[in-house]
Write an enzyme that holds these catalytic residues in place. Structure first.
Site, mmCIF file in Angstrom:
data_model
loop_
_atom_site.group_PDB
_atom_site.id
_atom_site.type_symbol
_atom_site.label_atom_id
_atom_site.label_comp_id
_atom_site.label_asym_id
_atom_site.label_seq_id
_atom_site.Cartn_x
_atom_site.Cartn_y
_atom_site.Cartn_z
ATOM 1 N N LYS A 22 0.944 -1.372 -0.028
ATOM 2 C CA LYS A 22 0.223 -0.057 0.022
ATOM 3 C C LYS A 22 0.914 1.264 -0.014
ATOM 4 C CE LYS A 22 -2.842 2.704 3.135
ATOM 5 N NZ LYS A 22 -2.472 3.080 4.390
ATOM 6 N N ASN A 23 1.802 1.217 1.021
ATOM 7 C CA ASN A 23 2.658 2.440 1.000
ATOM 8 C C ASN A 23 3.368 2.717 -0.219
ATOM 9 O OD1 ASN A 23 1.540 3.011 3.689
ATOM 10 N ND2 ASN A 23 3.084 2.070 4.566
ATOM 11 N N ARG A 97 -5.067 10.498 3.330
ATOM 12 C CA ARG A 97 -3.881 11.138 3.495
ATOM 13 C C ARG A 97 -2.685 11.045 2.628
ATOM 14 N NH1 ARG A 97 -1.104 13.383 7.394
ATOM 15 N NH2 ARG A 97 1.173 12.845 7.558
ATOM 16 N N ASP A 121 -5.551 7.710 9.284
ATOM 17 C CA ASP A 121 -5.923 7.039 10.493
ATOM 18 C C ASP A 121 -5.824 8.027 11.538
ATOM 19 O OD1 ASP A 121 -6.330 4.588 9.402
ATOM 20 O OD2 ASP A 121 -4.064 4.035 9.708
ATOM 21 N N ASP A 319 4.097 0.581 11.886
ATOM 22 C CA ASP A 319 2.969 -0.065 11.485
ATOM 23 C C ASP A 319 2.671 -1.489 11.952
ATOM 24 O OD1 ASP A 319 1.976 2.054 9.987
ATOM 25 O OD2 ASP A 319 2.622 1.368 8.229
ATOM 26 N N MET A 341 6.155 7.124 17.528
ATOM 27 C CA MET A 341 5.895 8.168 16.643
ATOM 28 C C MET A 341 4.474 8.802 16.758
ATOM 29 S SD MET A 341 7.560 6.684 12.934
ATOM 30 C CE MET A 341 9.436 6.461 12.999
#
Length: 437
Positions: A22-23, A97, A121, A319, A341
């Site tokens: 996905k990223n 985002r 998110d 993640d 984070m």
């Protein structure tokens, strides 16, 4: 709001193939704006966030041709810049985002880029300063409409420069790279993110004619070029999904093979799961997880409690901390999870506590997990998915819990995991999707 109904307590078996990352997909799909020529991208995951981005590009005027279920051809030869200032774009862009990464390519090629404050998110503050400070360093003028929460950058042309990023932001680094490839002169980016997905973006841009060196390090040198051409690119398998399946196998005492994982791009992920006592084997480019009745957390060499924390690559990805936390609930031993984070990512632990997990939330960033060694299984319950990673973690917990669990708001899970219920049923999971009324 759709729902998953899960009958837990069943062992799974067989093999599962991870989707495209996905990223990476969000980055490389945005890069098609940089050229008027055709760009073909394969292994594109069929998930909500990626499909939203493809929709936005289509509204922007990019020609999109879906060649098969995971391969797209893009051509940005007739961009409608007026769409960027429309009310429709303000609505479309604010829901994703990842839409922030269209700004760099638009600024580089067309001299302006706009974006509404993007969504994503709700895991804590996720500031955009790195992106816009990078654009300003390249010579762009920045403006922000506080009433409409609308960002804009404009420049007649961009000029290469030396910059030191305040944080090694993955999306920020990607955005600045895409802006700098068409800038005049040479840009150096120090403290750049160097995740495999950034490396993939750089390799793709170089195949289009960009001149990027230092790929894989935190110091990138970009010699600007006048234009870029087309290319073909294949997206890596999703490392977060791979970690999810490792955790799922351990929690359900199952034997599973994860196919075609691109092992060399997994970094510390296998090692961190092994520190929880999970056995896994490398078989070619597959990961084999044998059935385990229990797994024991390793302490540090001096005997102190193990701490697992997130860090920029090549450190452990944030993640996967939610999955690590869930897996630790059934380990033998204790572990401290330190989420550095995002200050809201651990707030889903109350749902695990309701299921019988022994977790102490020390503060917004730290949780101590006291593993139950499978001596006491989690209890089935009704819960709501707050974000993508917490959602998959709760799904893993439900698969291990005896009885019937219900997870609401599964659209959050669908944002990051492709056809997850179908794929899990194929390896023996008892999971049903109930559509919203």
């Amino acid at each position: 709001m759709s729902t998953f109904v899960i009958e837990g307590g069943h062992k799974l078996s067989g093999s599962i193939t991870p989707q495209g990352a996905k990223n990476e997909a969000l980055q490389v799909i945005c890069s098609v704006i940089l050229t008027p020529e055709k760009v073909t991208i394969s292994n594109v995951p069929d998930i909500i966030d990626v499909n939203k981005l493809i929709f936005i590009l289509g509204e922007l005027g990019v020609k999109i041709n879906r060649l098969n279920e995971d391969t797209y051809e893009f051509q940005a030869d007739d961009i409608d810049l007026e769409y960027l200032e429309s009310d429709k774009f303000k609505k479309d862009g604010s829901s994703l985002r990842g839409s922030i990464m269209i700004v760099g390519p638009l600024l580089a090629r067309f001299g302006k880029g706009y974006i509404p404050r993007p969504g994503g998110d709700k895991i804590g503050r996720r500031r955009l300063d790195t992106h816009f400070e990078g654009f300003i360093n390249l010579g762009a003028k920045f403006r922000y409409n506080t009433d409409e929460k609308f960002y804009g950058v404009e420049a007649e042309y961009l000029t290469g420069t030396d910059m030191l990023l305040e944080e090694a932001s993955v999306t920020g680094t990607a955005n600045i790279i895409m802006a700098a490839v068409l800038a005049r002169g040479i840009t150096t980016i120090y403290n750049a993110a160097c995740e495999p997905y950034i490396q993939q973006l750089c390799k793709m841009l170089n195949s289009m004619g960009a001149k990027i060196t230092g790929v894989g390090s935190n110091l990138l040198k970009i010699e600007g070029v006048k234009n870029l051409g087309g290319c073909s690119h294949r997206i890596l398998p999703d490392m977060i999904e791979i970690g999810s399946w490792i955790g799922m196998a351990a929690m359900t005492k199952s034997s599973i093979t994860i196919k075609n994982v691109s092992w060399d791009n997994l970094g510390l992920i296998p090692r961190v799961f092994q520190k929880l006592g999970i056995n896994l084997e490398r078989r070619g480019d597959d990961i084999f997880i044998p059935e385990q009745e229990n797994y024991e957390i390793q302490n540090f060499i001096d005997g102190s409690i193990l701490t697992i924390s997130d860090a920029p690559w090549p450190g452990f990805t944030p993640d996967l901390l939610s999955i690590i936390l869930v897996v630790a609930t059934q380990a033998k031993g204790s572990v401290l999870i330190h989420q550095k984070m995002f200050e809201s990512r651990l707030f889903f632990v109350d749902k695990l506590i309701d299921m019988g997990a022994k977790v102490i939330l020390c503060d917004p960033h730290r949780a101590t997990v006291i593993g139950m060694n499978h001596e006491s299984s989690l209890k089935a319950t009704v819960m709501t998915s707050p974000d993508i990673r917490a959602g998959i973690s709760l799904l893993i917990a439900a698969l291990s819990a005896k009885g019937k669990s219900t997870i609401h708001n599964i659209e959050q899970i669908d944002r990051g995991y492709q056809n997850i219920d179908e794929r899990l049923r194929a390896i023996g999971a008892k999971i049903t999707r109930v559509a919203a009324n």
